[in-house]
Design an enzyme around this catalytic site. Sequence first.
Site, PDB file in Angstrom:
ATOM      1  N   ASP A  48       3.705  27.285  12.185  1.00  0.00           N
ATOM      2  CA  ASP A  48       3.948  27.376  13.623  1.00  0.00           C
ATOM      3  C   ASP A  48       5.409  27.773  13.836  1.00  0.00           C
ATOM      4  O   ASP A  48       6.201  27.008  14.362  1.00  0.00           O
ATOM      5  CB  ASP A  48       3.628  26.030  14.283  1.00  0.00           C
ATOM      6  CG  ASP A  48       3.552  26.131  15.797  1.00  0.00           C
ATOM      7  OD1 ASP A  48       3.935  27.179  16.338  1.00  0.00           O
ATOM      8  OD2 ASP A  48       3.126  25.159  16.429  1.00  0.00           O
ATOM      9  N   ASP A  70      -0.534  25.140   7.993  1.00  0.00           N
ATOM     10  CA  ASP A  70      -0.477  25.953   9.203  1.00  0.00           C
ATOM     11  C   ASP A  70       0.986  26.232   9.525  1.00  0.00           C
ATOM     12  O   ASP A  70       1.805  25.301   9.560  1.00  0.00           O
ATOM     13  CB  ASP A  70      -1.147  25.212  10.364  1.00  0.00           C
ATOM     14  CG  ASP A  70      -0.978  25.919  11.688  1.00  0.00           C
ATOM     15  OD1 ASP A  70      -1.505  27.036  11.834  1.00  0.00           O
ATOM     16  OD2 ASP A  70      -0.310  25.365  12.590  1.00  0.00           O
ATOM     17  N   TYR A  90      -2.306  29.555  26.482  1.00  0.00           N
ATOM     18  CA  TYR A  90      -1.795  28.673  27.538  1.00  0.00           C
ATOM     19  C   TYR A  90      -0.286  28.873  27.647  1.00  0.00           C
ATOM     20  O   TYR A  90       0.312  29.627  26.866  1.00  0.00           O
ATOM     21  CB  TYR A  90      -2.117  27.209  27.229  1.00  0.00           C
ATOM     22  CG  TYR A  90      -1.883  26.816  25.785  1.00  0.00           C
ATOM     23  CD1 TYR A  90      -0.618  26.479  25.320  1.00  0.00           C
ATOM     24  CD2 TYR A  90      -2.938  26.801  24.874  1.00  0.00           C
ATOM     25  CE1 TYR A  90      -0.405  26.135  23.994  1.00  0.00           C
ATOM     26  CE2 TYR A  90      -2.743  26.462  23.545  1.00  0.00           C
ATOM     27  CZ  TYR A  90      -1.462  26.132  23.116  1.00  0.00           C
ATOM     28  OH  TYR A  90      -1.260  25.799  21.796  1.00  0.00           O
ATOM     29  N   ASP A  91       0.319  28.215  28.640  1.00  0.00           N
ATOM     30  CA  ASP A  91       1.729  28.440  28.963  1.00  0.00           C
ATOM     31  C   ASP A  91       1.986  29.909  29.282  1.00  0.00           C
ATOM     32  O   ASP A  91       3.092  30.417  29.074  1.00  0.00           O
ATOM     33  CB  ASP A  91       2.655  27.985  27.830  1.00  0.00           C
ATOM     34  CG  ASP A  91       2.755  26.479  27.700  1.00  0.00           C
ATOM     35  OD1 ASP A  91       2.263  25.784  28.615  1.00  0.00           O
ATOM     36  OD2 ASP A  91       3.299  25.997  26.694  1.00  0.00           O
ATOM     37  N   TRP A 127      -4.675  22.351  22.147  1.00  0.00           N
ATOM     38  CA  TRP A 127      -3.401  21.631  22.233  1.00  0.00           C
ATOM     39  C   TRP A 127      -3.470  20.763  23.478  1.00  0.00           C
ATOM     40  O   TRP A 127      -3.537  21.264  24.582  1.00  0.00           O
ATOM     41  CB  TRP A 127      -2.200  22.570  22.334  1.00  0.00           C
ATOM     42  CG  TRP A 127      -0.939  21.760  22.409  1.00  0.00           C
ATOM     43  CD1 TRP A 127      -0.338  21.273  23.548  1.00  0.00           C
ATOM     44  CD2 TRP A 127      -0.147  21.283  21.318  1.00  0.00           C
ATOM     45  NE1 TRP A 127       0.774  20.539  23.236  1.00  0.00           N
ATOM     46  CE2 TRP A 127       0.915  20.530  21.881  1.00  0.00           C
ATOM     47  CE3 TRP A 127      -0.237  21.410  19.939  1.00  0.00           C
ATOM     48  CZ2 TRP A 127       1.887  19.915  21.078  1.00  0.00           C
ATOM     49  CZ3 TRP A 127       0.731  20.808  19.159  1.00  0.00           C
ATOM     50  CH2 TRP A 127       1.773  20.077  19.727  1.00  0.00           C
ATOM     51  N   GLU A 174       8.091  29.490  15.716  1.00  0.00           N
ATOM     52  CA  GLU A 174       8.300  29.949  17.089  1.00  0.00           C
ATOM     53  C   GLU A 174       9.758  30.398  17.295  1.00  0.00           C
ATOM     54  O   GLU A 174      10.581  29.604  17.680  1.00  0.00           O
ATOM     55  CB  GLU A 174       7.932  28.857  18.077  1.00  0.00           C
ATOM     56  CG  GLU A 174       6.490  28.375  17.936  1.00  0.00           C
ATOM     57  CD  GLU A 174       6.074  27.359  18.993  1.00  0.00           C
ATOM     58  OE1 GLU A 174       6.705  27.295  20.073  1.00  0.00           O
ATOM     59  OE2 GLU A 174       5.121  26.619  18.733  1.00  0.00           O
ATOM     60  N   GLY A 207       6.769  23.331  11.805  1.00  0.00           N
ATOM     61  CA  GLY A 207       7.628  23.969  12.783  1.00  0.00           C
ATOM     62  C   GLY A 207       7.412  23.475  14.193  1.00  0.00           C
ATOM     63  O   GLY A 207       7.837  22.397  14.569  1.00  0.00           O
ATOM     64  N   GLY A 208       6.748  24.286  15.018  1.00  0.00           N
ATOM     65  CA  GLY A 208       6.636  23.974  16.430  1.00  0.00           C
ATOM     66  C   GLY A 208       7.884  24.421  17.171  1.00  0.00           C
ATOM     67  O   GLY A 208       8.835  24.956  16.599  1.00  0.00           O
ATOM     68  N   TRP A 209       7.904  24.189  18.459  1.00  0.00           N
ATOM     69  CA  TRP A 209       9.029  24.626  19.293  1.00  0.00           C
ATOM     70  C   TRP A 209      10.349  24.009  18.833  1.00  0.00           C
ATOM     71  O   TRP A 209      11.371  24.697  18.739  1.00  0.00           O
ATOM     72  CB  TRP A 209       8.756  24.261  20.748  1.00  0.00           C
ATOM     73  CG  TRP A 209       9.836  24.717  21.693  1.00  0.00           C
ATOM     74  CD1 TRP A 209      10.796  23.953  22.286  1.00  0.00           C
ATOM     75  CD2 TRP A 209      10.054  26.053  22.142  1.00  0.00           C
ATOM     76  NE1 TRP A 209      11.605  24.729  23.080  1.00  0.00           N
ATOM     77  CE2 TRP A 209      11.157  26.031  23.010  1.00  0.00           C
ATOM     78  CE3 TRP A 209       9.412  27.283  21.891  1.00  0.00           C
ATOM     79  CZ2 TRP A 209      11.648  27.185  23.642  1.00  0.00           C
ATOM     80  CZ3 TRP A 209       9.898  28.420  22.510  1.00  0.00           C
ATOM     81  CH2 TRP A 209      11.000  28.365  23.372  1.00  0.00           C
ATOM     82  N   THR A 210      10.330  22.737  18.483  1.00  0.00           N
ATOM     83  CA  THR A 210      11.570  22.024  18.156  1.00  0.00           C
ATOM     84  C   THR A 210      12.005  22.228  16.717  1.00  0.00           C
ATOM     85  O   THR A 210      13.207  22.259  16.427  1.00  0.00           O
ATOM     86  CB  THR A 210      11.386  20.520  18.425  1.00  0.00           C
ATOM     87  OG1 THR A 210      11.000  20.333  19.793  1.00  0.00           O
ATOM     88  CG2 THR A 210      12.674  19.764  18.178  1.00  0.00           C
ATOM     89  N   GLN A 260       0.849  -1.192   0.000  1.00  0.00           N
ATOM     90  CA  GLN A 260       0.000   0.000   0.000  1.00  0.00           C
ATOM     91  C   GLN A 260       0.886   1.244   0.000  1.00  0.00           C
ATOM     92  O   GLN A 260       1.840   1.329   0.765  1.00  0.00           O
ATOM     93  CB  GLN A 260      -0.869  -0.055   1.264  1.00  0.00           C
ATOM     94  CG  GLN A 260      -2.000   0.922   1.323  1.00  0.00           C
ATOM     95  CD  GLN A 260      -2.913   0.600   2.497  1.00  0.00           C
ATOM     96  OE1 GLN A 260      -3.577  -0.431   2.511  1.00  0.00           O
ATOM     97  NE2 GLN A 260      -2.925   1.472   3.493  1.00  0.00           N
TER      98      GLN A 260
END
Length: 449
Positions: free
Chosen positions: A207, A205, A285-286, A424, A209, A150-153, A124
């Site tokens: 992200d 999207d 948040y955070d 999140w 940071e 992306g993201g934090w890392t 598949q």
Amino acid sequence: MSSRLRQAAAVVAAAVLVPVAFVPVANASGNHGNHGNDGNDRPRAVGYYTQWSNYSGFLVKNVHTSGTARKLTHINYAFGNVSADGKCFEANLAGENGGDAWADYQRPYSAEESVDGKADVAGQRLNGNFNQLLKLKKKHPKLKTLISLGGWTWSTYFSDAALTAQSRRTFVASCIDLYLKGNLPTLDSAQGGPGSGYGVFDGIDLDWEWPSTPGEPGNIVRPEDKRNFTLLLAEFRKQLDAYGKKTHRHYLLTSFLAANPAQIDVDYEVPKIFKYMDFATIQGYDLHGTWEPTTNHQSALFLPDGDTSAGAFSVDLVVDAYRSRGAPRSKLVVGVPFYGQGWTGVPDVNHGLFQPATLCPVGCGSLNYRDIKALPGFTTYRDRDAGFAWRYNGSTFYTYDDPQVMRTKARYIERERLGGVMIWSLDGDTPDGELMSALHMALNPIAQR
């Protein structure tokens, strides 16, 4: 009442700090209808599904079986990486230059694990989370999915990718080719190949940071990132629209934006960036956490009485900060946490709130809602004026959002005519999705779907 007047009222009012049991709250009425052109007839409910959650047993199937999928309008899949040469890519490598193609589209699923009860078969071309998301969309045709980059890392090389007109064109073209056209690399397996991932994602999207502000140590950061972020969004919108004309589709473009009001003018050209996006999710948040030596709320709706911290934040202050700079209400989607922040070694004063802490609990203080809820020997407290809750046992303190807080925030989103809510992340909820249900019923009081 304006946001500022409500904030002043919340600060003046005495906080209610008493043990409570869960009590249902009446739902709000009305529907603001600010849903943009992203194909929704109800307030946006955007949930992050993380690439790695399948390793802890939270599969895409669980988004369906919990009842959450039918209550979402969008899923953001976290995350896609940006390479050192400024492109979207797939790989099986650890670290900031890595990726997890195995989880994304190579891992075979059994019938028991699969959204539709059908096992993947040998040869598949699409397996993994991507195939499960495709199956989830077949069960829920109105659900949109976006690849979150992306993201934090994995924001290390965003600055390089956005640096010049040519680098932006190259970066955007690589992301559209990989994730929207679905031209996944074959790597070391039978999965992948031209068009193998087509139809999984409905948009992208960002992200990053953060543009112009340091995030994770080692990230490349430049003062011109602020302007280049706007130009990057413009390039994404241009190429997404050009590709959409060929496929007769509108491809979504969104972004995750920082909560710190002092950071907004450093990182973003508001309102310019909103011209290119369908909507943006703002971090709710955070706001405080275990990197600080004093217990505090992490996601209070309004600034609580007694918070004397240097960085006193609230969700309403963040929304106000974006609104005052020209961000349209209908494109502001407010982030809520399905997890909490915790401290231990907390003296039994003020039920642990605004107190010094000596140690960080296991996991460095971050714990899923479902686990915080199940902690034995803890009492739940809440500040009803400020809109947040916490649990405390005499020495350990967790700030978190429970169903009552979620309903309060959903009513705030409706009252302020904002664009919806972002979560999140989805794996933090209970197996029957009680946080998602609380949000959904408050945001959709008529349909009660």
